[in-house]
Design a protein around this motif. Structure first.
Motif, short mmCIF file in Angstrom:
data_model
loop_
_atom_site.label_atom_id
_atom_site.label_comp_id
_atom_site.label_asym_id
_atom_site.label_seq_id
_atom_site.Cartn_x
_atom_site.Cartn_y
_atom_site.Cartn_z
N LYS A 133 0.82 -1.21 0.00
CA LYS A 133 0.00 0.00 0.00
C LYS A 133 0.85 1.27 0.00
N LYS A 134 1.94 1.27 0.76
CA LYS A 134 2.80 2.45 0.82
C LYS A 134 3.37 2.77 -0.55
N ALA A 135 3.85 1.75 -1.25
CA ALA A 135 4.39 1.97 -2.59
C ALA A 135 3.30 2.46 -3.55
N PHE A 136 2.10 1.90 -3.40
CA PHE A 136 1.02 2.31 -4.29
C PHE A 136 0.65 3.77 -4.07
N LEU A 137 0.59 4.20 -2.81
CA LEU A 137 0.25 5.60 -2.54
C LEU A 137 1.28 6.54 -3.13
N ASP B 82 -9.83 0.77 3.39
CA ASP B 82 -8.59 1.33 3.95
C ASP B 82 -7.96 2.33 3.00
N LEU B 83 -7.94 1.98 1.72
CA LEU B 83 -7.33 2.87 0.72
C LEU B 83 -8.08 4.20 0.64
N LEU C 178 -8.39 10.10 1.45
CA LEU C 178 -9.07 11.25 2.04
C LEU C 178 -8.13 12.02 2.98
N LYS C 179 -7.36 11.32 3.78
CA LYS C 179 -6.42 11.98 4.69
C LYS C 179 -5.37 12.75 3.91
N SER D 276 -13.00 3.23 -7.96
CA SER D 276 -14.35 2.74 -7.66
C SER D 276 -14.31 2.22 -6.23
N ILE D 277 -15.06 2.86 -5.33
CA ILE D 277 -14.84 2.65 -3.89
C ILE D 277 -16.01 1.98 -3.17
#
Length: 253
Positions: free
Chosen positions: A17-21, A88-89, A94-95, A184-185
């Protein structure tokens, strides 16, 4: 497609997830692209929904959304570092948008939820449009959604209209029409605003979030989860059988 990240006809994103962000931080500055989050229900829908398959083919990245699917992929030899659940994503996005004072287009979700988002994340600029029920079968309503996305420049576009509707809308926005990234969330906005309570952390870690959600919304989800369960066992066995077949070799003449 890389064979070590591909299963069920999907080439999965292979980072954490960190790499994706970090990828998203760069991606929002580029021509429009979008992300899909495969889970068991998506695999089932793709069996019969050509538009969803087409959207998956056009997506920039495909994130494993489900810890259950992650376990099955691992058994098939597709070793991903972690599942990246859409709920989670969405919170991470949003943050980040709040901290960086970014713009978000939200398609779907209640007006009360949009108002809560503006209160919880005062740093972001939110443009909200909620199409009517059944909009995806009405070309004029689909065009209203697409026009709203085109007319409101933003770093992020969040489609809270369910699958396959969100993926279809995302795939219909062309890279030359705007910049930013689409996601798509599903019901993630309802989780983010507290409209629907998420499963406790221990249930998520034990791969039981589906059970918590079904108990919260039995009429909507019980039938879906039953269909998913009936589908995934033979689908997994077929996939395993295909992967175990020896690669044909050219016979010597």
């Amino acid at each position: 497609m890389s064979s070590d990240t591909t299963a069920f006809g999907i080439d999965f994103y292979s980072g954490n997830k960190k790499a994706f962000l970090n990828c998203v931080r760069e991606g929002v500055k580029q021509p429009f692209s979008f992300v899909v989050t495969p889970n068991v229900d998506h695999l089932l829908q793709m069996e019969t929904d050509g538009q969803l398959r087409d959207a998956y083919a056009k997506a920039r990245w495909r994130l494993c959304d489900s810890r259950i699917l992650l376990s099955l992929l691992d058994r098939l030899g597709v070793h991903l570092p972690e599942a990246i659940p859409g709920s989670d994503l969405t919170l991470e996005l949003l943050k980040w948008a709040d901290q960086e004072r970014l713009r978000i287009v939200l398609i779907g979700g209640l007006e009360t939820e949009a108002a809560k988002l503006r209160t919880i994340y005062p740093g972001l600029t939110l443009y909200h449009y909620n199409p009517p029920m059944g909009f995806i079968k009405k070309p004029d309503e689909v065009q209203r959604c697409l026009e709203f996305v085109r007319q409101h420049p933003s770093e992020l576009v969040l489609y809270a209209v369910g699958t396959p509707r969100g993926e279809i809308l995302a795939a219909a926005t062309q890279p030359h029409e705007r910049t930013g990234m689409g996601f798509s969330i599903g019901a993630s906005i309802s989780f983010a605003t507290g409209t629907i309570k998420r499963a406790p952390k221990w249930m998520r870690e034990c791969k039981l979030e589906w059970l918590h959600r079904m108990c919260m919304e039995p009429k909507r989800l019980a039938k879906r989860y039953f269909a998913d369960a009936v589908y995934i066992v033979p689908a997994y066995l077929r996939e395993r059988s295909l992967r175990q077949k020896p690669t044909p070799t050219k016979q010597e003449s």
